[in-house]
Design an enzyme around this catalytic site. Structure first.
Site, PDB file in Angstrom:
ATOM      1  N   SER A  90      37.725  34.408  45.861  1.00 53.78           N
ATOM      2  CA  SER A  90      37.863  34.980  44.515  1.00 53.78           C
ATOM      3  C   SER A  90      39.318  35.078  44.098  1.00 53.78           C
ATOM      4  O   SER A  90      39.644  34.917  42.922  1.00 53.78           O
ATOM      5  CB  SER A  90      37.279  36.397  44.474  1.00 53.78           C
ATOM      6  OG  SER A  90      35.914  36.392  44.222  1.00 53.78           O
ATOM      7  N   ASP A 107      33.161  37.267  34.865  1.00 52.67           N
ATOM      8  CA  ASP A 107      33.213  38.150  36.035  1.00 52.67           C
ATOM      9  C   ASP A 107      32.526  39.484  35.731  1.00 52.67           C
ATOM     10  O   ASP A 107      31.578  39.525  34.938  1.00 52.67           O
ATOM     11  CB  ASP A 107      34.695  38.356  36.424  1.00 52.67           C
ATOM     12  CG  ASP A 107      34.884  38.492  37.907  1.00 52.67           C
ATOM     13  OD1 ASP A 107      34.467  39.533  38.447  1.00 52.67           O
ATOM     14  OD2 ASP A 107      35.433  37.582  38.543  1.00 52.67           O
ATOM     15  N   ASN A 152      32.893  32.715  50.752  1.00 45.77           N
ATOM     16  CA  ASN A 152      33.539  33.434  51.864  1.00 45.77           C
ATOM     17  C   ASN A 152      32.702  33.488  53.126  1.00 45.77           C
ATOM     18  O   ASN A 152      32.854  34.397  53.927  1.00 45.77           O
ATOM     19  CB  ASN A 152      33.827  34.886  51.441  1.00 45.77           C
ATOM     20  CG  ASN A 152      34.748  34.970  50.257  1.00 45.77           C
ATOM     21  OD1 ASN A 152      35.541  34.061  50.029  1.00 45.77           O
ATOM     22  ND2 ASN A 152      34.637  36.032  49.501  1.00 45.77           N
ATOM     23  N   HIS A 186      36.210  43.865  40.114  1.00 48.32           N
ATOM     24  CA  HIS A 186      36.612  42.537  40.581  1.00 48.32           C
ATOM     25  C   HIS A 186      37.278  41.718  39.476  1.00 48.32           C
ATOM     26  O   HIS A 186      38.298  41.062  39.684  1.00 48.32           O
ATOM     27  CB  HIS A 186      35.353  41.844  41.116  1.00 48.32           C
ATOM     28  CG  HIS A 186      35.560  40.485  41.670  1.00 48.32           C
ATOM     29  ND1 HIS A 186      35.266  39.341  40.951  1.00 48.32           N
ATOM     30  CD2 HIS A 186      36.008  40.067  42.872  1.00 48.32           C
ATOM     31  CE1 HIS A 186      35.520  38.287  41.706  1.00 48.32           C
ATOM     32  NE2 HIS A 186      35.966  38.690  42.879  1.00 48.32           N
TER      33      HIS A 186
END
Lengths: 864, 176
Positions: free
Chosen positions: A582, A344, A500, A397
């Protein structure tokens, strides 16, 4: 993603190239003209609303039950409804509040409404609902037998409770919208409300007798006459019985008419006992002396951590994590940790709620220093300095994802991680920086995590057992697929976010083989408005919805986890509610880590097998796997209960669990395989209908290929149901529901009045238009006096009368296909320009690039 | 709605070297529009994309959106703005599907044409082929504009053009 936007976005570049290449028309030359004609086939099973907003389309009211529009089953229908005073067209003033359809529906069948103009960013602007009424009981006071009335969902789904004749009401609550209505595959038929997925004590039955005054004597007679053994309870109250020993059980089966063979080996004895308990309850419920008979469900005390913000983590009870924490007999301090790599943006390594669970062997694989923003390329420091130069603008994130998996739990502060009590550690691997990341850097990251050679020249002292990838992008790559295969072959379970964009277009790496793709659900266990769907989705997990506060706790329903705040320059630890696939992904990674801690032998193959066998999930949506929830919502309790059990042989089929022949299909095939352990042999195949024939074309032990043929000759109009039963020597039997409809054979559909247009490839302007109306499932069109030149040919409906064809919810087709339009060079008369039209079930996507926001459909009328 | 392929038309005009009728490139750019604050995880799911702010009370009400939905609740520091000299706009792009989105001012950001003020914003997006974090983001920003001889403000650069009327403060209106 809107298909036409995608197509036209792609064509934009081509158009510009054509313009730049120039035209060499000679002024004064007469331009010859020609005739073009062809046929457009309407998709089988397609239908259109009788009263759409298009002022030029045929009109017939379907606003009330008295004027209900009959539908076939199955069907894919395009329609339009609106509130009064919204938009233009036929219903600009009075609106078209309600469309009413009439159809014969089977018990368990699913009816789905796709709201084409739903916008996830503005969910309250457009609201359509669906209500189902029995045609025999329709008065103003009648309550619907089923309804889906979400105020914000883009898709509404109802399941039919009983077979029968129904009115389907589509209502516009707010705004105006095209819609698609599907009546799809029937669900497996449940014959009891028993929650057989929930944990229960095998062999035990909770009973209440109808006549409480005589209960004492009744229960004695009951025991004697059934062979069931009283364990506890007293007259007039709830009593507990057990199935007793094998002799008593055999007697019980005989007197209650239960057709189950005795278990013939220990491996399946427990499963057989469970099944026998269920069948015994079903038999008892038919007796007049029994008021109720139920399973003795196991209720767990449900461990509750004392973290300050745990009460706001609604997402954990949603997947039965507290009960799972009980089962795992916390705390677990085994020396060998389970390692989850979070690939990430890196992790804010100093976050106090994470520090204890972070490994020091992480790595930073961002090779471009300007993207990395930490002064160099790859290095051994996965700390996240932020991915945005503006203070307060970074996502942090990876820190949020890490907290979901492994925030330090039960420490009276912050939040709880999924893996509470297990010895799980996070391997932080940094691959995303300013502007995102590259597949190359990510490949290096996953290889490092898996202990495979990589650009760092090193590998971690303990490789990851699980890799979490809450990231993605478009574009398939053979190279990348091979790398993910290599990582899986190294024994690493890989989970990734489905994306998404609220689309069925694949997002990678989630859509790669070897990767478990995770979609997102809301607090209501519904598809999250943004979540991708489609054939690559394997499983669903909570991803949140920050547009609503369903539980009224004054916080939007996001997923709460750890974060950093650098608004003041220095990073500070905070907690934040966010949403996305996520956030769903680390729920699955976390549960996988719990399973790995219980079963060190857990590997990707076993995880996939358990997933496909329904051992890790609560089924949502259509029975079995579906494109929205995959195999269902991750269920931590169910998973931990199943992980250490050696799987018995399990017969599985390669389709959704049912066969629907509709009105015109004559033959379908299915195959079987062993989804469990051990082995079994299919010993018999039978069905219970004269109109059905099941032919095992190939059968070798557990693997078979079956052809199912139906014969409608001599059957009166109506809906028919049957069951195909496969018996095995050691596995449970399998019942496959079959649905057949007999009636008017409308083998070709009707997508409504089509506008067939010639479009200039150079300007994408509409040059000419002709109408085409349906005749026996097809449309004929002809253009006369077409000037020599190049054209695209596109056809579509304009249900909402916005002047554009091929909008979401509208039929669309093009030559040779709408997905791959090719221009035709007209220099002579041309015949037989044939193609097809259909509705495309693509929910309106959030726009994410310039081309898509500026282009909608094709103009219905020639441009001036 | 009757959206036209405007970008294509503009691209063709540029390629053919034609001018755009009515475009007044001689307008004097006023670059004094300034970003007061911006964020990418704003918490205003039901807020209009453009909100006109004319006093401290309104500013205090809306500035919390920029903090996102975080714990512990952050201390809100109101920026020191002289509302006698400045108009303030809250501008939001709405939800975006991934990380990598942000709002900034274009260059030139601010021009005045007759009695209309034009504010140009940019929704920065991740590169189409970039791998990005699959988290929903919600960029927003606070911008201050020097007061002047204009009665309306048009905000360009979002999915739609938005207009706010300066005289009738808070009477935001969908334009086209």
């Amino acid at each position: 993603m809107n298909l036409t936007r995608l197509i036209k976005g792609t064509l934009l570049l081509l158009s510009l190239v054509l313009v730049i290449s120039g035209c060499d028309n000679k002024p004064g030359d007469p331009i010859p003209t020609f005739t073009l004609n062809g046929t457009i086939a309407s998709a089988v099973g397609a239908a259109v609303d009788n009263d759409v907003n298009d002022t030029e389309a045929p009109y017939e009211s379907n606003d009330t039950p008295a004027t209900a529009q009959p539908l076939l089953n199955p069907v894919l229908l395009g329609g339009f409804v609106s509130r009064a005073g919204v938009g233009n067209g036929r219903f600009a003033t009075r609106g078209d509040n309600t469309d009413v359809y009439q159809a014969t529906l089977a018990k368990g069948q699913t009816v789905t409404l796709f709201i084409s103009d739903h916008d996830a960013a503005k969910p309250y602007e457009t609201d359509l609902d669906i209500e189902i009424y029995n045609t025999a009981e329709i008065t103003p006071e009648t309550r619907p037998v089923a309804q889906a009335i979400s105020a914000t969902a883009g898709t509404e789904t109802v399941q039919i409770p009983e077979s029968g004749e129904y009115y389907l009401f589509i209502r516009a609550v707010r705004g105006a919208s095209n819609y698609l209505l599907t009546i799809g595959q029937p669900a497996n038929i449940a014959t009891t409300a028993l929650q057989t997925d929930a944990p229960f004590v095998p062999g035990e039955i909770v009973v209440r007798f109808r006549d409480s005054m005589a209960a004492a004597s009744t229960s004695r007679i009951f025991s004697t006459s059934t062979g069931l053994v009283k364990k506890s309870g007293s007259a007039g109250h709830t009593m507990l019985f057990s199935l007793g020993n094998e002799t008593e059980r055999q007697f019980t089966r005989q007197v209650l008419g239960i057709n189950l063979a005795a278990a013939d080996n220990d491996a399946i004895a427990q499963e057989k006992l469970k099944q026998e308990t269920i069948e015994t309850i079903r038999a008892l419920r038919k007796r007049p002396d029994i008021e109720s008979a139920d399973l003795n469900y196991i209720r767990y005390p449900a461990a509750i951590p004392n973290d300050q913000h745990y009460p706001k983590q609604w997402n954990y009870p949603l997947i039965n994590l507290p009960q799972a924490w009980d089962v795992t007999a916390l705390p677990n301090t085994s020396s060998q940790p389970v390692v989850v790599a979070v690939i990430d943006t890196g992790v804010f390594m100093s976050h106090p709620d994470l520090q204890a669970n972070l490994l020091s062997t992480g790595y930073d694989f961002i090779s471009n220093p300007s993207v990395a923003a930490d002064g160099d390329g790859i290095d051994d420091n996965p700390d996240d300095p932020g991915d945005n130069a503006t203070p307060g603008g970074s996502s942090f994130h990876g820190t949020h994802v890490t907290g979901i998996i492994a925030a330090q739990s039960n420490n009276s502060t912050g939040v709880t991680g999924v893996t509470w009590g297990t010895n799980t550690r996070i391997l932080p691997v940094r691959v995303l920086g300013r502007g995102g990341g590259t597949t190359y850097d990510i490949i290096q990251g996953i290889r490092y995590a898996a202990g495979l050679s990589n650009d760092s020249g090193t590998v971690p002292s303990q490789r990851a057992d699980i890799i979490n990838l809450s990231l993605g992008g478009p574009g398939f790559s053979m190279t990348e697929q091979a790398e993910y295969n290599a990582v899986r072959n190294a024994g690493v379970i890989i989970v990734a976010a489905a994306g998404n964009d609220n689309t069925n277009l694949p997002s990678y790496p989630a859509a790669y083989d070897s990767v478990i793709s995770v979609s997102a659900v809301t607090m209501a266990q519904q598809k999250a408005p943004y979540s991708n769907f489609g054939p690559s989705v394997d499983i669903a997990a909570p991803g949140g919805n920050t547009a609503v506060d369903s539980d009224g706790d004054s916080y939007y329903d996001g997923i709460l986890s750890t974060l950093a705040d650098d608004a003041t320059g220095a990073r500070k630890p905070i907690y934040s509610f966010t949403q996305g696939t996520s956030m769903a992904t680390p729920h699955v990674a976390g549960v996988a880590a719990i399973l790995k801690s219980l079963d060190p032998e857990l590997n990707p193959d076993k995880f996939f097998t358990l997933l496909q066998a329904g051992k890790l999930t609560s089924d949502l949506g259509a029975p079995g796997r579906d494109d929205i929830f995959g195999f269902g919502l991750i269920n931590a309790l169910k998973a931990v209960e199943n992980i250490n059990i050696a799987l018995p042989p399990i017969i599985a089929v390669d389709h959704s669990g049912s066969l629907n022949f509709g009105l015109f299909v004559k033959q379908l095939t299915f195959t079987t395989r062993n989804a469990g352990g051990g082995a079994f042999v299919i010993t018999s195949v039978s069905d219970d209908a004269d109109w059905l024939e099941t032919d095992p074309r190939m059968l070798d032990g557990s693997e078979g290929e079956f052809t199912v043929t139906v014969n409608r000759a001599g059957l009166v109009d109506g809906l028919y149901r049957a069951t195909i039963t496969l018996e095995t020597d050691t596995a449970s039997s399998l019942a496959i529901p079959v649905t057949l409809q007999v009636g008017e054979r409308q083998e070709k559909g009707n997508t409504g009045r089509l506008y067939v247009v010639l479009v200039s490839p150079g300007t994408m302007e509409t040059i000419r238009m002709v109408y085409a109306d349906n005749s026996s499932g097809s449309y004929s069109f002809q253009f006369d006096s077409v000037p020599e030149g190049e054209y695209f040919i596109v056809a579509g409906t304009d249900l909402d009368n916005d002047g554009l064809i091929c909008d979401p919810g509208e039929a669309c087709g093009g030559y040779p296909t709408i997905e791959r339009l090719q221009s035709i060079n007209v220099y002579s008369d041309m015949n037989n320009i044939d193609f097809g039209s259909n509705f495309d079930i693509i929910i309106r996507a959030q726009t994410n690039n310039v081309e898509q926001t500026e282009i909608h459909g094709f103009s219905r009328y020639p441009d001036d | 709605m009757t959206d036209k392929p405007l970008s294509l038309t503009l691209a063709l005009l540029l390629l053919t070297g034609c001018s755009i009728p009515g475009a007044n490139l001689a307008d004097t750019p006023n670059t004094t529009a300034q970003v007061i604050d911006s964020a990418v995880q704003c918490s205003d799911p039901n807020q209009q994309p453009v909100v006109f702010i004319s006093n401290k009370k309104q500013l205090k009400k809306i500035i919390g959106h920029l903090q996102g939905s975080v714990l512990p609740p952050p201390t809100v520091h109101l920026p020191n703005i002289d509302f006698n000299r400045w108009h303030v706009l809250y501008i939001s792009s709405g939800q975006q599907p991934t990380a990598g989105y942000s709002l900034t001012l274009a260059e030139p950001a601010f021009t005045v044409q007759q009695n209309r003020a034009l504010l140009n914003v940019v929704l920065n997006r991740p590169a189409p082929d970039a791998m990005v974090a699959a988290v929903i983001t919600h960029p927003c920003m606070l911008v201050k504009l020097p007061k002047g001889n204009y009665t309306t403000i048009e905000v360009h650069g979002l999915d739609e053009v938005w207009q706010v009327t300066v005289k009738k403060e808070l009477s935001n209106q969908f334009y086209y």
